[in-house]
Every structure is written in structure tokens, then in C-alpha cells.
Design a protein around this motif. Structure first.
Motif, PDB file in Angstrom:
ATOM      1  N   GLY A 177      -4.887  -2.037  -5.661  1.00  0.00           N
ATOM      2  CA  GLY A 177      -3.533  -1.624  -5.983  1.00  0.00           C
ATOM      3  C   GLY A 177      -3.126  -1.849  -7.421  1.00  0.00           C
ATOM      4  N   GLY A 234       0.851   4.297  -2.590  1.00  0.00           N
ATOM      5  CA  GLY A 234       0.639   5.660  -2.129  1.00  0.00           C
ATOM      6  C   GLY A 234       1.700   6.611  -2.657  1.00  0.00           C
ATOM      7  N   THR A 282      -7.322   6.115  -3.088  1.00  0.00           N
ATOM      8  CA  THR A 282      -7.057   4.929  -2.282  1.00  0.00           C
ATOM      9  C   THR A 282      -8.285   4.499  -1.486  1.00  0.00           C
ATOM     10  OG1 THR A 282      -5.473   3.901  -0.781  1.00  0.00           O
ATOM     11  CG2 THR A 282      -6.193   6.114  -0.201  1.00  0.00           C
ATOM     12  N   SER A 330      -0.968   2.943   2.521  1.00  0.00           N
ATOM     13  CA  SER A 330      -1.190   3.824   1.376  1.00  0.00           C
ATOM     14  C   SER A 330      -1.192   5.288   1.796  1.00  0.00           C
ATOM     15  CB  SER A 330      -2.512   3.460   0.697  1.00  0.00           C
ATOM     16  OG  SER A 330      -2.718   4.245  -0.459  1.00  0.00           O
ATOM     17  N   GLY A 334       0.818  -1.205   0.000  1.00  0.00           N
ATOM     18  CA  GLY A 334       0.000   0.000   0.000  1.00  0.00           C
ATOM     19  C   GLY A 334       0.852   1.255   0.000  1.00  0.00           C
TER      20      GLY A 334
END
Length: 245
Positions: A63, A40, A57, A159, A36
Motif C-alpha cells: 500500500g 483501491g 494490487t 482493495s 486496502g
């Protein structure tokens, strides 16, 4: 006697199943958070603002689709290209939904949407390992919750950390390459069968040959060719098995 998966029963909390879900879903949480974080950082590095990245997100929560869409967004590709690419990358969730639907058919539509949003590759695999049969059984929903909630928190935590840290990460750290490695790590265990392997090879060759297409359409072409190839190979294998019976 009420149905084991009727609406009142599935709303009740089943403590043993909840704890079992937490226990089974705990080991991969660190890897999920790290994955994550990579996504991000990639969102911020692709030009999204912090608020746009946070919205992506929290709403998308996928993802592989996010990483597939980001270069298209950065290249100002048409919205339909971004949408179709994301849908194709996430087509596996249609299969997941078909596998899980008989287990939770008694739930309301809203609740099915809610749990469907939170269900991913790993949670689906762990759930079906524990409950391979579609027959009603106590604790199914509590077990799924025990898998979903920590998984969602780990992903979003990683994220969001990546989003806020993205602007502070030096370019020489090569997180773009880290993202590629993360995808490879996820993909390798999934090509254990002959159809998957042939499909992956076909997708790779197509993507390389079509790399010059605009808006990175070579990626979309590779995914489509890989899926079709895997389906054809699997069909041939099934026909051979049937002929030998």
C-alpha cells in the motif's frame, strides 16, 4: 531424526499453530481491509483503468509503495523515478527478510518467494513476537500461514472493492485526505524511538523544502534524508552506549 524445519516437515500442516496465527492476526483485519479500500479508490482516482488497478494490487501488494507511485504515474514521471521511489519506500522489507530468513532457510527458493510476497509489516511483527528465536521449532510455518492468508484476503478484498467503487464515490468525500490520514495512522506508532522521530522530522522538513522539485522528487528526497538521519542518530546512540559500558 529429521530436522524440525526440513522440507517434508514444513510442508505438513500444524493445526494448533495455524489456529494461533489466525487468532493473533484476526483483530487488525478490518483496518487492513479499510486501508486496502482507500488504496483501491486512490488507484482509480489517479487515472488507472480497472484492469490496471487490479493488476497493481495483485502484483505489487504494498500500500505505501502504491500510494507513493500513484501521483508519479498521474504526473507521467519517468519510469526510473517511479521505480526508485517504490524501492526506497519498501526498503524496510529488506530488514524484514533478513529477520525472517534464518527461520525458513530450509524452504525451497520458490516457496521463500511465495511467503515473502505475502509477508507485510504486521505479519512480520506478530510472527517475531511469537517466535523471537531462530532455533528450529515445530509449527513456525503454519503460524506464518495463519497470519498471511487472512491478511492477504482482507487487503485484496478491500482493495478490489475500492477499485470497483472508486468511480462511484463523490469527490466531496475527500478520500485523498483519508488516504493521507491512513498513512499518518500507520506512521505515528513507528516513530516511538529517538532515531525514528528525528528521521521523520528530517524527512518532513526536506519534503516541504523540496516540494517544488519536478515529478514530486521532494518525496523521494525526504525519504532518503529521513533514513540517513535516523541511521546516523542510531549510530551515535549505540556508540554512546558502548562508551558507557
Amino acid at each position: 531424526m529429521s530436522h524440525p524445519l526440513s522440507e517434508p516437515d514444513v510442508a505438513a500442516h500444524h493445526e494448533p499453530s495455524w489456529r494461533a496465527g489466525l487468532k493473533d492476526g484476526m483483530p487488525p483485519l478490518f483496518g487492513i481491509a479499510a486501508w486496502g479500500m482507500v488504496v483501491g479508490v486512490a488507484m482509480v482516482k489517479s487515472g488507472l483503468s480497472v484492469m490496471q488497478a487490479l493488476g497493481m494490487t495483485l502484483v505489487v501488494f504494498a500500500g505505501s509503495a502504491q500510494l507513493a507511485a500513484l501521483p508519479l504515474i498521474a504526473a507521467a514521471a519517468p519510469i526510473w523515478v517511479i521505480f526508485v521511489t517504490s524501492v526506497v519506500v519498501n526498503l524496510r522489507f529488506v530488514i524484514f527478510a533478513a529477520l525472517l530468513a534464518p527461520h525458513f532457510a530450509k524452504l525451497s527458493l520458490l516457496r521463500r518467494f511465495f511467503y515473502g510476497y505475502g509477508t507485510g509489516d504486521l505479519t512480520t511483527a506478530l510472527y517475531l513476537q511469537r517466535f523471537p528465536s531462530e532455533k528450529p521449532e515445530e509449527g513456525k510455518l503454519s503460524y506464518l500461514r495463519g497470519l498471511l492468508y487472512p491478511n492477504w484476503i482482507a487487503w485484496q478484498g478491500g482493495s478490489i472493492a475500492g477499485i470497483f467503487l472508486g468511480s462511484a464515490v463523490p469527490p466531496e468525500w475527500g478520500l485523498g485526505f483519508a488516504g493521507t490520514l491512513a498513512i499518518v495512522c500507520l506512521a505515528v506508532p513507528m516513530v516511538a524511538t529517538r532515531p525514528a522521530l528525528v528521521g521523520a522530522l528530517a524527512a518532513a522538513v526536506t519534503a516541504v523544502l523540496a516540494h517544488a522539485l519536478p515529478y514530486k522528487l521532494g518525496l523521494l528526497a525526504g525519504v532518503v534524508v529521513g533514513m540517513v538521519t535516523a541511521m546516523v542518530v542510531e549510530g551515535q546512540i549505540e556508540r554512546r552506549k558502548a562508551a558507557n559500558v
